[in-house]
Write an enzyme that holds these catalytic residues in place. Structure first.
Site, PDB file in Angstrom:
ATOM      1  CE  LYS A  69       0.869 -18.495  -0.101  1.00 35.22           C
ATOM      2  NZ  LYS A  69       0.116 -19.727   0.247  1.00 35.22           N
ATOM      3  CG  ASP A 110      -2.955 -20.172   1.547  1.00 38.31           C
ATOM      4  OD1 ASP A 110      -2.298 -20.001   2.602  1.00 38.31           O
ATOM      5  OD2 ASP A 110      -2.540 -20.892   0.620  1.00 38.31           O
ATOM      6  CG  ASP A 170     -12.739  -5.771   4.571  1.00 39.50           C
ATOM      7  OD1 ASP A 170     -12.777  -5.089   5.608  1.00 39.50           O
ATOM      8  OD2 ASP A 170     -12.563  -5.278   3.447  1.00 39.50           O
ATOM      9  CE1 TYR A 174      -3.074  -2.932   0.140  1.00 37.24           C
ATOM     10  CE2 TYR A 174      -4.151  -1.851   1.967  1.00 37.24           C
ATOM     11  CZ  TYR A 174      -4.119  -2.856   1.026  1.00 37.24           C
ATOM     12  OH  TYR A 174      -5.140  -3.766   0.973  1.00 37.24           O
ATOM     13  CG  ASP A 176      -7.640  -4.061   3.228  1.00 36.78           C
ATOM     14  OD1 ASP A 176      -8.750  -4.000   3.781  1.00 36.78           O
ATOM     15  OD2 ASP A 176      -7.368  -3.406   2.199  1.00 36.78           O
TER      16      ASP A 176
END
Length: 357
Positions: free
Chosen positions: A186, A223, A251, A136, A247
């Site tokens: 990850k 994941d 959500d 970001y 993020d």
């Protein structure tokens, strides 16, 4: 106690108004409010979504209570002038590197969650998201590749010091909750995540030696974490992760509780004031322009954000608990907005919570 109030766009002013009514009902001594423009309303009045005077107001405050930004009429503006850039600018300029987002299914609302009732009943966690790094805020751009095609690129990076400071936030939070931290990355694919995981492990080892910390640490690929959030959420207590993964996961967690109209958040830095830690507090929902000005918005997330503000920036734990208990009681008594299948309007919800204080 100085609070910069930034209502913003859409339903932002409506929900912020109800949070201020709740704060007023507490009759807190020494509370001073300053209101400023931000987002689309600021662009239309001042030519920029984050005017210099608004930024200075935020810097001078002990905390910021934020509504929402976003206006479809500004979608064609250059990126740096769009309303959403205001919140990114505040995070960067105020060094708000840690986003705290609690997610809990309130008693009696299990049927509104897309999860099975027994899974929903055990959903109570805190996501600690690093907020000022990752893709970001990394370099980005567009180029033409060897095949002559347009190609976009974004740089993801984290330094060890950035990881350590967000790990410290997660550790401190876990000490007041269930004592468990899950670090999400990850690391099997990304070098950035490998550094992240190794740094979190080093920090955990140091804390164990330093103070005999009993914090339990585990690691999970992003994941798998997404899958576990909706299949076995009770295993989580505090999740700490980077900006991009945080993020997405936060959500996902918000959907699991039944409505984004119930979830508050805090964006914290390292600056200490005479009252507590400086922070910016906001509901996780957006500006919802389709219902703006109609009195239909659910202000509970903003009211709960105000409770987080009292806890973290002013060390007023008892008052924060009172607000949270009043919200829980209102929900238990059937006070629900349209997002929860009810018919109560924004002001009516605020009044119901005030009555239960």
């Amino acid at each position: 106690m100085k609070i910069a109030v930034l209502p913003g766009d859409g339903i932002g002013p409506e929900v912020t108004k109800e949070a201020l009514r709740v704060l007023d009902a507490l009759s807190l001594p020494g509370l001073t409010l300053f209101e400023g423009d931000i987002g689309a309303v600021a662009y239309k009045r001042h030519g920029h979504p984050l005017p210099a005077e608004t930024l200075e107001m935020a810097r001078a405050a002990d905390a910021v209570l934020f509504g929402a930004v976003g206006d479809p009429s500004c979608d064609s503006l250059e990126r740096h002038l769009r309303p959403e850039q205001a919140i990114l600018g505040l995070r960067k300029e105020l060094d708000l590197f840690a986003n705290l987002r609690p997610a809990k299914v309130f008693d009696g609302l299990e049927e509104l969650s897309p999860l099975a009732p027994e899974q929903a009943a055990g959903f109570d966690l805190l996501i600690v998201r690093e907020l000022t790094g990752d893709v970001y805020f990394g370099d980005k751009g567009e180029r033409v590749n060897d095949a002559g095609e347009r190609e976009g690129w974004d740089m993801m990076s984290y330094s060890a010091s950035e990881v350590r400071r967000i790990a410290a936030i997660a550790w401190n939070a876990a000490k007041t909750r269930g004592g468990r931290v899950t670090s999400v990355d990850k690391a099997n694919v990304l070098e950035t995540s490998r550094i992240w995981r190794e740094t979190v492990l080093e920090y955990a080892a140091e804390q164990g030696v330093k103070d005999g910390s009993s914090i339990a640490l585990d690691h999970m690929y992003v994941d798998n974490a997404a899958m576990q959030l909706v299949t076995a959420p009770s295993q989580f207590d505090v999740i700490v992760t980077g900006n991009l993964f945080g993020d997405i996961l936060s959500d996902l967690a918000s959907a699991a509780v039944g409505s984004i109209g119930l979830l508050p958040s805090a964006s914290m830095g390292s600056r200490e004031t005479e009252h507590g830690t400086f922070g910016l507090y906001e509901p996780i929902h957006g500006s919802a322009p389709d219902i703006a000005g109609q009195g239909k918005a659910n202000p509970m997330a903003t009211i709960l954000s105000a409770a987080m503000m009292l806890r973290h920036s002013f060390r007023l734990e008892a008052e924060a608990v009172r607000i949270e208990a009043a919200v829980a009681k209102a929900l238990a008594d059937g006070i629900r907005g349209g997002d929860l299948g009810g018919s109560h309007g924004c002001e009516a919800i605020g009044s119901a919570i005030i009555e239960r204080l």
